[in-house]
Design an enzyme around this catalytic site. Structure first.
Site, PDB file in Angstrom:
ATOM      1  N   ASP A 183      46.623 -29.482  75.038  1.00  0.00           N
ATOM      2  CA  ASP A 183      47.797 -30.240  75.500  1.00  0.00           C
ATOM      3  C   ASP A 183      48.933 -29.963  74.510  1.00  0.00           C
ATOM      4  OD1 ASP A 183      47.285 -31.846  73.297  1.00  0.00           O
ATOM      5  OD2 ASP A 183      46.608 -33.585  74.454  1.00  0.00           O
ATOM      6  N   SER A 218      43.514 -37.930  65.934  1.00  0.00           N
ATOM      7  CA  SER A 218      43.012 -37.440  67.216  1.00  0.00           C
ATOM      8  C   SER A 218      42.308 -36.086  67.122  1.00  0.00           C
ATOM      9  CB  SER A 218      44.159 -37.345  68.222  1.00  0.00           C
ATOM     10  OG  SER A 218      45.193 -36.557  67.687  1.00  0.00           O
ATOM     11  N   HIS A 238      47.172 -30.820  70.798  1.00  0.00           N
ATOM     12  CA  HIS A 238      45.809 -30.543  70.338  1.00  0.00           C
ATOM     13  C   HIS A 238      45.315 -29.167  70.735  1.00  0.00           C
ATOM     14  CE1 HIS A 238      46.203 -34.970  70.953  1.00  0.00           C
ATOM     15  NE2 HIS A 238      45.809 -34.928  69.696  1.00  0.00           N
TER      16      HIS A 238
END
Ligand SMILES: *[C@@H]1O[C@H](CO)[C@@H](O)[C@H](O)[C@H]1NC(C)=O
Ligand SMILES: *[C@@H]1O[C@H](CO)[C@@H](O)[C@H](O)[C@H]1NC(C)=O
Ligand SMILES: *[C@@H]1O[C@H](CO)[C@@H](O)[C@H](O)[C@H]1NC(C)=O
Ligand SMILES: *[C@@H]1O[C@H](CO)[C@@H](O)[C@H](O)[C@H]1NC(C)=O
Length: 371
Positions: free
Chosen positions: A325, A41, A328
């Site tokens: 978040d 991600s 990340h």
């Protein structure tokens, strides 16, 4: 262990010597013909959007600072692959494998997939994903398309050898596997040292496959301090040392793997990017960052929580937050990080390593030292 800081970015006040100078940003001059991205991600730019998974970021507030809005990038703006692509001189972002078409793919492809890891089962409790093995499989399919576009197999081989490849996996083998005993048996089956060895054995095969598919300039990223991300912090807000120690076990085995691959595979230029050195070096670049242990958006507390709650208004002072978040970094941190990563891997870009000031290519990370 030596690392005890609660807020890791504060370590950036440590005086550092950075010998790997950043190349001047050569506007319009593309430094490699193509750039292929394998990762999770941190690099995903939309590959999970059409998968049945909660590891997706194609909804607001993700992308609030990205011109096209939410695209599947797991941050407020640009991610690592975006910044590295810009620094390489590409005039547009490398497209996700999920929606590449036509000649697009000759400039490179982003295969990165949120929640994915070195092991195929990693992240599956969140839903579907493209594991590193599947990313390699997608690359193999893409190469047949590139051969057809170029129309000549040996010319394609020469072309692919000039491209840059970045490989950044392993985060989720911890976060979304080893550290989740309620979903995965690995922590019962393996000690941290054995688990790191298992990952490295798989990684070794996978990196050899990438080489066999024509890659030569390959930057392999180590892991950062996973024990310091908001999702893993202890209840009193401290980094979890046991997790950081597991990360070091992995990195300590990855470095010699990279050396081994360079020795065994002819013409290979693998380079280990020391993410921990990068983090120590320069989290002061975004000087305004003051909040290092809380996310900017309100995150969900569900079982597979930690991502932004859909539709909520995030913090407005996003440049002050290290984390977007629970997992990340925010765009400002991605930018600072990517600049350092780029300078570390720039030795791969030159045919002649002397062109970057006498550094010999492979050990650039060795020149980044904490005083
Ligand atoms: C999506 O995944 C969930 C949970 O794994 C499953 O229950 C559901 O049937 C899946 N939906 C589709 C459309 O495949
Ligand atoms: C294919 O590419 C090679 C290497 O670039 C070149 O030497 C050769 O002439 C090309 N063959 C054809 C049929 O175009
Ligand atoms: C790292 O940060 C320091 C302090 O802000 C700065 O002087 C230095 O140029 C930065 N190094 C790199 C490589 O960006
Ligand atoms: C997060 O939620 C709390 C309470 O639900 C609210 O007071 C706060 O403003 C929200 N923060 C953000 C950044 O949306």
């Amino acid at each position: 262990m030596a690392f005890v800081a609660r807020q890791w970015f504060l370590l950036s006040i440590i005086n550092v010597v950075v010998v790997c100078f950043l190349k001047p940003f050569a506007l319009g001059e593309q430094q490699v013909p193509c750039y292929f991205i394998f990762g999770d991600s941190q690099d995903d730019n939309g590959n999970n959007n059409h998968l049945n998974t909660t590891a997706r970021a194609n909804y607001p507030p993700y992308g609030i600072d990205f011109p096209e809005g939410p695209t599947g990038r797991f941050t407020n703006g640009r991610n690592h692959a975006d910044f590295i692509g810009e620094l390489l001189g590409f005039d547009s972002y490398i497209p996700p494998f999920a929606n590449t078409k036509g000649r697009d793919i000759t400039k490179g492809i982003n295969y990165a997939s949120g929640a994915s890891g070195i092991l195929d089962q990693t992240g599956r409790h969140l839903g579907d994903l493209f594991s590193f093995n599947e990313q390699l499989h997608n690359h193999e399919r893409a190469i047949s398309r590139i051969v057809r576009l170029i129309g000549n197999r040996s010319a394609t081989k020469e072309y692919l050898a000039k491209c840059l490849y970045t490989v950044a996996l392993g985060n989720n083998d911890y976060i979304n596997n080893y550290l989740l005993p309620e979903y995965y048996p690995t922590s019962h089956l393996y000690t941290p040292r054995e688990f790191a060895s298992l990952l490295i054995r798989h990684y070794s095969q996978q990196l050899r496959t990438l080489y066999r598919l024509g890659a030569r300039k390959i930057a392999v990223f180590g892991l950062g301090w996973l024990g310091c991300i908001p999702a893993e912090l202890s209840t009193d807000g401290n980094c979890v040392d046991s997790i950081n120690e597991e990360v070091l076990l992995f990195n300590d085995k990855l470095k010699p793997l990279v050396d081994e691959l360079n020795t065994e595979l002819s013409g290979a230029q693998f380079l280990y990017v020391d993410v921990i050195a990068i983090n120590l070096n320069n989290l002061s670049t975004p000087a305004e960052i003051t909040i290092g242990n809380a996310p900017c958006c309100n995150v969900s507390a569900a079982v597979a929580g930690g991502q932004c709650i859909p539709g909520q208004i995030p913090c407005s002072n996003r440049n002050q937050y290290y984390f977007w978040d629970d997992f990340h970094p925010s765009e400002v941190v991605n930018e600072a990080y990517s600049r350092l990563a780029y300078s570390a891997l720039s030795s791969l870009l030159d045919a002649d390593p002397l062109a970057i000031g006498g550094l010999t290519g492979k050990n650039c990370h060795d020149k980044v030292k904490i005083q």
